[in-house]
Scaffold this active site. Structure first.
Site, short mmCIF file in Angstrom:
data_model
loop_
_atom_site.label_atom_id
_atom_site.label_comp_id
_atom_site.label_asym_id
_atom_site.label_seq_id
_atom_site.Cartn_x
_atom_site.Cartn_y
_atom_site.Cartn_z
N HIS A 1 61.85 65.15 38.99
CA HIS A 1 60.91 64.16 39.55
C HIS A 1 61.57 63.39 40.71
O HIS A 1 62.72 62.99 40.60
CB HIS A 1 60.53 63.21 38.43
CG HIS A 1 59.44 62.27 38.77
ND1 HIS A 1 59.62 60.91 38.78
CD2 HIS A 1 58.16 62.49 39.11
CE1 HIS A 1 58.47 60.32 39.11
NE2 HIS A 1 57.58 61.26 39.31
N ALA B 1 49.19 58.24 45.52
CA ALA B 1 48.85 59.34 44.62
C ALA B 1 47.45 59.80 45.04
O ALA B 1 46.66 59.01 45.55
CB ALA B 1 48.83 58.84 43.18
P1 NAI Z 1 48.79 52.23 45.78
O1 NAI Z 1 47.38 52.53 45.44
O2 NAI Z 1 49.37 50.99 45.20
O3 NAI Z 1 48.95 52.13 47.35
C1 NAI Z 1 48.58 53.22 48.18
C2 NAI Z 1 48.81 52.85 49.64
O4 NAI Z 1 47.82 51.89 50.05
C3 NAI Z 1 50.15 52.18 49.91
O5 NAI Z 1 50.70 52.68 51.09
C4 NAI Z 1 49.82 50.69 50.08
O6 NAI Z 1 50.70 50.04 50.98
C5 NAI Z 1 48.44 50.80 50.68
N1 NAI Z 1 47.64 49.60 50.39
C6 NAI Z 1 47.34 49.10 49.16
N2 NAI Z 1 46.57 47.99 49.29
C7 NAI Z 1 46.42 47.80 50.63
C8 NAI Z 1 45.72 46.82 51.41
N3 NAI Z 1 45.06 45.81 50.86
N4 NAI Z 1 45.76 46.95 52.76
C9 NAI Z 1 46.43 47.96 53.34
N5 NAI Z 1 47.10 48.91 52.66
C10 NAI Z 1 47.09 48.82 51.32
O7 NAI Z 1 49.74 53.47 45.41
P2 NAI Z 1 49.55 54.58 44.27
O8 NAI Z 1 48.57 55.58 44.72
O9 NAI Z 1 49.31 53.88 42.99
O10 NAI Z 1 51.01 55.25 44.22
C11 NAI Z 1 52.10 54.50 43.69
C12 NAI Z 1 53.39 55.26 43.83
O11 NAI Z 1 53.39 56.37 42.96
C13 NAI Z 1 53.70 55.84 45.20
O12 NAI Z 1 54.97 55.37 45.57
C14 NAI Z 1 53.73 57.36 45.00
O13 NAI Z 1 54.67 58.03 45.81
C15 NAI Z 1 54.13 57.42 43.57
N6 NAI Z 1 53.78 58.71 42.95
C16 NAI Z 1 54.77 59.61 42.74
C17 NAI Z 1 54.51 60.82 42.11
C18 NAI Z 1 55.58 61.82 41.89
O14 NAI Z 1 55.37 62.75 41.11
N7 NAI Z 1 56.73 61.73 42.52
C19 NAI Z 1 53.17 61.14 41.64
C20 NAI Z 1 52.19 60.14 41.98
C21 NAI Z 1 52.50 58.95 42.59
#
Ligand code: NAI
Length: 342
Positions: A121, A181
């Site tokens: 991961h 995600a």
């Molecule tokens: P999230 O929904 O919290 O944010 C998604 C994006 O939207 C971010 O870039 C954030 O800065 C932007 N954002 C959020 N609110 C905003 C606003 N009000 N105005 C402007 N931009 C805004 O992120 P999510 O989808 O919950 O993912 C969380 C983490 O999980 C990520 O770091 C992702 O890489 C990680 N992840 C890793 C996986 C893996 O297998 N390695 C699998 C799935 C997710």
């Protein structure tokens, strides 16, 4: 019931996580980089990908689910392309090294495209977007994750939460990091809700009958973001990071939690673009500055305080945590301080 929180100073939390991984058996250099990825997430409020995962990683390390003596190899396959063979080492460490290679290629060829093969991961992948942006590069990172999402119109999990991260540098400031995600929420958010004993909105996930649930403990599969569009994006990610690299894809991707003794064999795909080879770096940075200024000047809609650029909220959280310390649930903190591995 909500777990009480402990506020921990950043470097202390990083050290606690690194030491635990070393104790579990991860080689020092890999443990150090893995801790760096975990603290990157926690210090920005992305708690789904920080300390909450420590017990899982440590258990997997201790049970042989990582290769602790990997033969890491970079194979250049073209002027701007290559494969980084991860040999099932820590995905955080290998992806960091692979991103370095993609940056090197982009410096000399304008673009660097690196397929990262057979890794564990790799965490909050916005880290790699920031890594490239700090070198002045634009980037796209995608990676596989285990099958836990129903395809649009389906009832059985097929794809992973397959995240997409995009990064762009800013002049003398924290980069733009768009990191999501392709599900309504990441699986880590379910884990976070479980650890805090909080309910979840009924739009995030379904139970074993395919019905929406608000109980994080009853979640059987997640839902793609925006129906068929998120479904299409998660397929795109899996094709780039899985099929293209000759790795297991779709429902054949290994599970994160099922067998902690087996290697994950995951894939990641890293594209790094050098602005110098397109409109020129200076012009590009000017354009980004103007874009951010114009977005900040956009009048907020009712119920919003301002328009943020992607990653900005996380940067604000980081500043707050520098004052308050990083919140960690007491049971996770106690675990980190204990001698327990899992
Ligand atoms: P999230 O929904 O919290 O944010 C998604 C994006 O939207 C971010 O870039 C954030 O800065 C932007 N954002 C959020 N609110 C905003 C606003 N009000 N105005 C402007 N931009 C805004 O992120 P999510 O989808 O919950 O993912 C969380 C983490 O999980 C990520 O770091 C992702 O890489 C990680 N992840 C890793 C996986 C893996 O297998 N390695 C699998 C799935 C997710």
């Amino acid at each position: 019931m909500t777990e009480p929180l402990v506020y921990v100073e950043r470097d202390r939390l990083r050290t606690l996580m690194k030491d635990k991984l070393v104790k579990a058996g991860l080689p020092e250099e890999q443990a150090d980089k893995t801790a760096d990825l975990l603290i990157f997430a926690d210090e920005r409020g992305i708690h789904s990908h920080g300390a909450v995962r420590m017990q899982y990683y440590s258990e997997r390390v201790a049970k042989g689910g990582y290769n602790l003596n990997p033969d890491l190899k970079f194979e250049q396959t073209g002027p701007a392309t290559g494969i980084y063979h991860g040999d099932n080492a820590s995905g955080h460490y290998v992806s960091y090294e692979a991103t370095k290679k993609a940056i090197e290629l982009a410096k000399t060829s304008g673009i660097g495209v690196v397929g990262v093969k057979e890794i564990g991961h790799s965490g909050a992948i916005g880290y790699y977007a920031r890594q490239a942006a700090l070198e002045g590069m634009v980037s796209l990172t995608v990676c596989q994750s285990d099958p836990m999402v129903v395809p649009f119109g389906g009832s059985e999990p097929y794809f992973g939460t397959n995240p997409i991260a995009f990064g762009a540098p800013r002049k003398d400031d924290e980069p733009i990091i768009f990191d999501m995600a392709t599900t309504v929420q990441a699986w880590g958010k379910i884990l976070d809700a479980r650890s805090k004993h909080q309910s979840i909105p009924d739009t995030w996930a379904v139970d074993e009958n395919g019905a929406p649930t608000t109980d994080p403990f009853k979640v059987n599969a997640l839902l793609p973001v925006a129906g068929p569009k998120g479904y299409g994006l998660m397929m795109m990610v899996d094709i780039l990071a899985g099929s293209l690299l000759g790795l297991p894809f779709g429902k054949h991707v290994t599970s994160m939690y099922k067998d902690l003794t087996e290697y994950r064999r995951l894939g990641q795909f890293q594209v790094v673009i050098n602005p110098e080879y397109f409109g020129g770096k200076e012009q590009f940075l000017e354009n980004i500055s103007q874009m951010v200024e114009e977005l900040h000047a956009n009048p907020p809609a009712e119920g919003f305080d301002k328009v943020y650029y992607p990653g900005e909220i996380q940067n604000d959280v980081m500043k707050q945590y520098q004052e308050s310390g990083i919140p960690v649930t007491k049971d996770i903190f106690d675990y980190l301080e204990s001698d327990k591995i899992y």
